[in-house]
Design an enzyme around this catalytic site. Structure first.
Site, short mmCIF file in Angstrom:
data_model
loop_
_atom_site.label_atom_id
_atom_site.label_comp_id
_atom_site.label_asym_id
_atom_site.label_seq_id
_atom_site.Cartn_x
_atom_site.Cartn_y
_atom_site.Cartn_z
N LYS A 1 -2.79 5.99 -4.24
CA LYS A 1 -3.90 6.92 -3.94
C LYS A 1 -3.60 8.29 -4.51
O LYS A 1 -2.44 8.69 -4.60
CB LYS A 1 -4.07 7.05 -2.41
CG LYS A 1 -4.01 5.73 -1.65
CD LYS A 1 -4.26 5.90 -0.17
CE LYS A 1 -3.93 4.62 0.58
NZ LYS A 1 -2.50 4.44 0.89
N HIS B 1 -7.65 9.59 -1.79
CA HIS B 1 -7.06 9.55 -0.45
C HIS B 1 -7.94 10.18 0.62
O HIS B 1 -8.05 9.65 1.73
CB HIS B 1 -5.69 10.24 -0.50
CG HIS B 1 -4.70 9.70 0.48
ND1 HIS B 1 -3.36 9.61 0.22
CD2 HIS B 1 -4.84 9.22 1.74
CE1 HIS B 1 -2.73 9.10 1.26
NE2 HIS B 1 -3.62 8.86 2.20
N ASP C 1 0.84 -1.20 0.00
CA ASP C 1 0.00 0.00 0.00
C ASP C 1 0.88 1.25 0.00
O ASP C 1 1.64 1.49 0.94
CB ASP C 1 -0.89 -0.01 1.26
CG ASP C 1 -1.83 1.17 1.31
OD1 ASP C 1 -2.96 1.03 0.81
OD2 ASP C 1 -1.45 2.23 1.83
N TYR D 1 2.82 9.65 -0.02
CA TYR D 1 3.90 9.04 0.76
C TYR D 1 5.27 9.32 0.15
O TYR D 1 6.30 9.03 0.77
CB TYR D 1 3.71 7.51 0.87
CG TYR D 1 2.44 7.04 1.53
CD1 TYR D 1 1.60 7.91 2.22
CD2 TYR D 1 2.06 5.70 1.46
CE1 TYR D 1 0.43 7.47 2.81
CE2 TYR D 1 0.90 5.24 2.05
CZ TYR D 1 0.08 6.13 2.72
OH TYR D 1 -1.08 5.68 3.29
#
Ligand code: A2P
Length: 280
Positions: A77, A110, A47, A52
């Site tokens: 996302k 997200h 994931d 990120y």
């Protein structure tokens, strides 16, 4: 049941019951190494998210891990600054470039645009959702869904003709968002738990410590097993090899119904404080 167990998605595909969360792992080598170690430990779901900043490392890890791409389940996302059809499409392409992959297994919005901040929250979310639906129809992603969408935000997407397949929300002992989970599960939406360990905040809770001793498991395993017994997918994050293996070793025991009920009844504990009604 073993660690390759899956949940069914609304489109007939399946998703692993436990995944490897990569948030807060640095891009490049650290993420690539973490992904390789996770795959070696038995994880198949990785994931990540544009937010990120480690999609490049995830792609490196995927190519390096020795498994065929088809054996892995990769999620990314689109972040909140990229809402609406055009920006979501562009964000997807940028993610794919960084990942260096041909397709994604799951692509999520997200965070919803929230009503408290945006008068056009519905249009913004629907614009993003239409982009995801188009990517899905074109075969660029095998499944689509959302994260942090409470029922009020899910409903307009559902009314637009397609039910999101996944909703990734904060879920851990002490913060189970029962109303949202019930709504999702009644509609066939797989709930994914982010921060299933409350980012460590719940690991000292006396009830969980007591149950860990009773079942001869770690507190983290109690949290993760509790997720599974609620049919919720857990994506714990760790780069420690022992904890990596431990977080996947969840199938040799069962939490009794009365102990499940005790965990369910815990007052709020370990909540991140991130409220989708305000944050999005
Ligand atoms: P570390 O990476 O040093 O193992 P969450 O998944 O809820 O966001 O929590 C992630 C945090 O929990 C990380 O700080 C991680 O630290 C820690 N963690 C992950 N797995 C375990 C475990 N089995 N036992 C204790 N701490 C864990």
């Amino acid at each position: 049941m073993d660690h390759f167990a899956t949940y069914p998605l609304l489109n007939g595909l399946t998703i692993p019951q436990v995944g490897f969360g990569t948030s807060q792992i640095a891009d490049g080598e650290p993420t690539a190494e973490a992904v390789v170690a996770a795959v070696k430990a038995g994880y198949r779901l990785i994931d990540t998210a544009a937010r990120y900043n480690n999609e490049t490392g995830v792609g490196m890890g995927v190519r390096r891990c020795g498994l065929d791409r088809s054996e892995l389940f990769i999620t990314s996302k689109v972040w909140g600054t990229e809402r609406g059809y055009d920006k979501t499409m562009a964000s997807f392409e940028a993610s794919m470039d960084r990942l260096g992959l041909d397709y994604l297994d799951l692509f999520l919005i997200h965070w919803p645009a929230c009503e408290s901040k945006y008068t056009d929250w519905k249009e913004q979310n629907l614009g993003s959702w239409r982009a995801l639906k188009e990517l899905y129809a074109a075969g660029r992603v095998k499944a689509i869904g959302v994260a942090n969408f409470m029922p009020k935000y899910l409903q307009p997407l559902m009314d637009d003709g397609m039910v999101p397949m996944v909703n990734q929300i904060e879920f851990h002992p002490g913060y189970m968002q029962k109303e949202c989970v019930d709504f999702c599960q009644a509609n066939g939406i797989v709930v994914e738990a982010w921060s299933p360990l409350g980012r460590r905040r719940v690991l000292d809770h006396p009830l969980l410590v007591e149950l860990a001793a009773k079942y001869d498991k770690s507190v983290a395993q109690i949290c993760l097993r509790w997720c599974l017994q609620h049919n919720v997918l857990a994506i714990p994050k760790t780069v420690n090899p022992e904890r990596l293996a431990q977080n996947l070793d969840l199938y040799g025991f069962e939490i009794a119904a009365d102990d499940m009920a005790r965990i369910d009844a815990m007052p709020e504990y370990g909540y991140s404080g991130i409220d989708p009604e305000v944050f999005g």
